[in-house]
Design a protein around this motif. Structure first.
Motif, mmCIF file in Angstrom:
data_model
loop_
_atom_site.group_PDB
_atom_site.id
_atom_site.type_symbol
_atom_site.label_atom_id
_atom_site.label_comp_id
_atom_site.label_asym_id
_atom_site.label_seq_id
_atom_site.Cartn_x
_atom_site.Cartn_y
_atom_site.Cartn_z
ATOM 1 N N ALA A 1 1.723 11.391 -0.329
ATOM 2 C CA ALA A 1 0.521 10.651 -0.808
ATOM 3 C C ALA A 1 0.568 9.283 -0.770
ATOM 4 O O ALA A 1 -0.470 8.600 -0.350
ATOM 5 N N GLU A 2 1.833 8.667 -0.797
ATOM 6 C CA GLU A 2 2.034 7.287 -0.558
ATOM 7 C C GLU A 2 1.580 6.824 0.924
ATOM 8 O O GLU A 2 1.042 5.900 1.318
ATOM 9 N N ILE A 3 2.279 7.636 1.717
ATOM 10 C CA ILE A 3 2.137 7.497 3.114
ATOM 11 C C ILE A 3 0.499 7.445 3.580
ATOM 12 O O ILE A 3 0.068 6.841 4.271
ATOM 13 N N ALA A 4 -0.187 8.600 3.031
ATOM 14 C CA ALA A 4 -1.610 8.662 3.104
ATOM 15 C C ALA A 4 -2.266 7.353 2.574
ATOM 16 O O ALA A 4 -3.408 6.896 3.270
ATOM 17 N N HIS A 5 -1.795 7.056 1.528
ATOM 18 C CA HIS A 5 -2.524 5.936 1.123
ATOM 19 C C HIS A 5 -2.302 4.760 1.798
ATOM 20 O O HIS A 5 -3.174 3.594 2.178
ATOM 21 N N GLY A 6 -1.024 4.420 2.345
ATOM 22 C CA GLY A 6 -0.917 3.418 3.232
ATOM 23 C C GLY A 6 -1.939 3.499 4.618
ATOM 24 O O GLY A 6 -2.319 2.444 4.965
ATOM 25 N N PHE A 7 -1.915 4.686 5.084
ATOM 26 C CA PHE A 7 -2.802 4.642 6.451
ATOM 27 C C PHE A 7 -4.338 4.570 6.074
ATOM 28 O O PHE A 7 -4.930 4.221 6.967
ATOM 29 N N LEU A 8 -4.564 4.803 4.673
ATOM 30 C CA LEU A 8 -6.109 4.570 4.218
ATOM 31 C C LEU A 8 -6.533 3.128 4.698
ATOM 32 O O LEU A 8 -7.490 2.658 4.681
ATOM 33 N N ASN A 9 -5.309 2.293 4.715
ATOM 34 C CA ASN A 9 -5.500 0.711 4.623
ATOM 35 C C ASN A 9 -5.075 0.346 5.996
ATOM 36 O O ASN A 9 -5.252 -0.867 6.125
ATOM 37 N N GLN B 1 17.212 8.195 -5.616
ATOM 38 C CA GLN B 1 18.605 8.390 -6.136
ATOM 39 C C GLN B 1 18.677 8.862 -7.538
ATOM 40 O O GLN B 1 19.944 8.719 -7.884
ATOM 41 N N ASN B 2 17.776 9.243 -7.868
ATOM 42 C CA ASN B 2 17.706 9.655 -9.448
ATOM 43 C C ASN B 2 17.869 11.273 -9.680
ATOM 44 O O ASN B 2 16.966 12.113 -9.412
ATOM 45 N N ALA B 3 18.989 11.401 -10.081
ATOM 46 C CA ALA B 3 19.387 13.002 -10.109
ATOM 47 C C ALA B 3 18.452 13.940 -11.040
ATOM 48 O O ALA B 3 18.568 15.062 -10.903
ATOM 49 N N ASN B 4 17.819 13.318 -11.714
ATOM 50 C CA ASN B 4 16.384 13.999 -12.632
ATOM 51 C C ASN B 4 15.523 14.475 -12.259
ATOM 52 O O ASN B 4 14.603 15.109 -12.440
ATOM 53 N N ILE B 5 15.486 14.143 -10.680
ATOM 54 C CA ILE B 5 14.282 14.552 -9.952
ATOM 55 C C ILE B 5 14.868 15.673 -9.271
ATOM 56 O O ILE B 5 15.577 15.743 -8.291
ATOM 57 N N ARG B 6 14.400 17.007 -9.785
ATOM 58 C CA ARG B 6 15.092 18.118 -9.428
ATOM 59 C C ARG B 6 14.109 19.089 -8.520
ATOM 60 O O ARG B 6 14.490 20.087 -7.835
ATOM 61 N N GLY B 7 12.696 18.924 -8.453
ATOM 62 C CA GLY B 7 11.991 19.801 -7.787
ATOM 63 C C GLY B 7 11.440 19.308 -6.442
ATOM 64 O O GLY B 7 10.432 19.648 -5.813
ATOM 65 N N GLY B 8 12.149 18.115 -5.997
ATOM 66 C CA GLY B 8 11.544 17.588 -4.717
ATOM 67 C C GLY B 8 10.495 16.377 -4.917
ATOM 68 O O GLY B 8 9.724 16.477 -6.011
ATOM 69 N N TRP B 9 10.174 15.680 -4.081
ATOM 70 C CA TRP B 9 9.345 14.538 -4.120
ATOM 71 C C TRP B 9 8.643 14.344 -2.828
ATOM 72 O O TRP B 9 8.219 13.337 -2.668
ATOM 73 N N GLU B 10 8.836 15.090 -2.124
ATOM 74 C CA GLU B 10 8.014 15.118 -0.783
ATOM 75 C C GLU B 10 6.482 14.951 -0.986
ATOM 76 O O GLU B 10 5.828 14.045 -0.398
ATOM 77 N N GLY B 11 5.637 15.631 -2.084
ATOM 78 C CA GLY B 11 4.187 15.488 -2.078
ATOM 79 C C GLY B 11 4.161 14.022 -2.657
ATOM 80 O O GLY B 11 2.931 13.558 -2.077
ATOM 81 N N TRP B 12 4.783 13.558 -3.434
ATOM 82 C CA TRP B 12 4.784 12.036 -3.730
ATOM 83 C C TRP B 12 4.795 11.346 -2.521
ATOM 84 O O TRP B 12 3.734 10.229 -2.345
ATOM 85 N N LEU B 13 5.766 11.419 -1.763
ATOM 86 C CA LEU B 13 5.926 10.258 -0.523
ATOM 87 C C LEU B 13 4.726 10.663 0.400
ATOM 88 O O LEU B 13 4.124 9.618 0.732
ATOM 89 N N THR C 1 0.773 -1.148 0.060
ATOM 90 C CA THR C 1 0.003 0.077 0.101
ATOM 91 C C THR C 1 0.806 1.418 0.045
ATOM 92 O O THR C 1 0.459 2.415 -0.273
ATOM 93 N N ILE C 2 2.281 1.197 0.155
ATOM 94 C CA ILE C 2 3.004 2.078 -0.016
ATOM 95 C C ILE C 2 4.188 1.635 -0.914
ATOM 96 O O ILE C 2 4.659 0.574 -0.773
ATOM 97 N N ASN C 3 4.507 2.434 -1.852
ATOM 98 C CA ASN C 3 5.418 1.998 -3.036
ATOM 99 C C ASN C 3 6.801 2.016 -2.482
ATOM 100 O O ASN C 3 7.513 2.910 -2.960
ATOM 101 N N GLY C 4 7.446 1.232 -1.992
ATOM 102 C CA GLY C 4 8.853 1.248 -1.654
ATOM 103 C C GLY C 4 9.826 1.317 -2.681
ATOM 104 O O GLY C 4 10.792 2.079 -2.651
ATOM 105 N N PRO C 5 9.877 0.234 -3.741
ATOM 106 C CA PRO C 5 10.573 0.180 -4.916
ATOM 107 C C PRO C 5 10.589 1.686 -5.462
ATOM 108 O O PRO C 5 11.709 2.109 -5.799
ATOM 109 N N ARG C 6 9.398 2.165 -5.577
ATOM 110 C CA ARG C 6 9.412 3.644 -6.524
ATOM 111 C C ARG C 6 10.014 4.585 -5.671
ATOM 112 O O ARG C 6 10.735 5.482 -6.242
ATOM 113 N N ALA C 7 10.064 4.517 -4.361
ATOM 114 C CA ALA C 7 10.640 5.527 -3.398
ATOM 115 C C ALA C 7 12.161 5.672 -3.501
ATOM 116 O O ALA C 7 12.878 6.498 -3.521
#
Length: 214
Positions: free
Chosen positions: A43-51, A29-41, A18-24
């Motif tokens: 949402a993933e944590i929220a999705h986990g807690f929904l379950n 570690q991908n330097a092409n992620i430049r604007g931050g990924w907090e919002g995605w994480l 219910t949380i996508n660990g492999p995608r996290a």
């Protein structure tokens, strides 16, 4: 909810998908992620807690409440040094990155500040720890205005633990935090939640979630 239970819950959610660990791990570690990924994480944590049992609600950018009925919001400034205040203006409120609360069963809630490593940064690990430390300072300061809240600072980082990286602006940061609070770590690759003091320095680079109850 304290930080060890919080990380253990996330561990269970990664385990059941219910949380996508492999995608996290990819994003961390991908330097092409430049604007931050907090919002995605978030949402993933929220999705986990929904379950998770308890009918949880997740609110983003949630105002920190004060104990002052006339001025119900806490404010925070770093001008002249970290300081808290109170206000009746919601727009002036200090806000947690997200707020989790259980709606049924035993009451439980937590105000969470989240920082994620920026792989494109020149010194990504140290930068992540410095921003994490700023969140800890923020929540420690806000406790002066409302000590009854559950405060958790959370860092998602990738790599290995080295003393020089985790020292940050405070050389005492490696293992324990002000007030004797222990930092906990979820080692995603090894599927373990333990204290930061028990994580060996060096080793294979991997995704870690570090949390401290403030």
């Amino acid at each position: 909810m304290r930080c060890q239970q919080f990380l253990t819950t996330i561990q269970g959610c990664v385990g059941n998908g219910t949380i996508n660990g492999p995608r996290a791990t990819v994003l961390a570690q991908n330097a092409n992620i430049r604007g931050g990924w907090e919002g995605w994480l978030q949402a993933e944590i929220a999705h986990g807690f929904l379950n998770v049992a308890g009918n949880w609600t997740c609110d983003r950018e949630w105002a920190y409440p004060s104990t002052n009925a006339a001025n119900p919001y806490l404010t925070y400034t770093t001008v002249g040094g970290p300081a808290w205040g109170v206000s009746n203006n919601a727009n002036a409120a200090a806000r947690a990155d997200f707020y989790l609360r259980r709606n049924t069963g035993v009451a439980d809630d937590v105000y969470i500040e989240l920082k994620c490593i920026l792989p494109a940064h020149a010194t990504p690990i140290q930068d992540a720890w410095n921003r994490f430390n700023a969140d800890v300072v923020k929540q420690q300061t806000l406790r002066g205005g409302n000590a009854g809240l559950n405060y958790v600072s959370l860092l998602a980082t990738f790599g290995t633990f080295q003393a020089a990286d985790v020292a940050g602006p405070n050389p005492n940061l490696g293992w324990y935090w002000a007030g004797g609070r222990t930092a906990y770590v979820y080692d995603v690759a090894n599927n373990q939640v333990t204290t930061l003091a028990n994580v060996a320095q060096g080793g294979a680079p991997r995704l870690f979630l570090i949390a401290v109850s403030v």
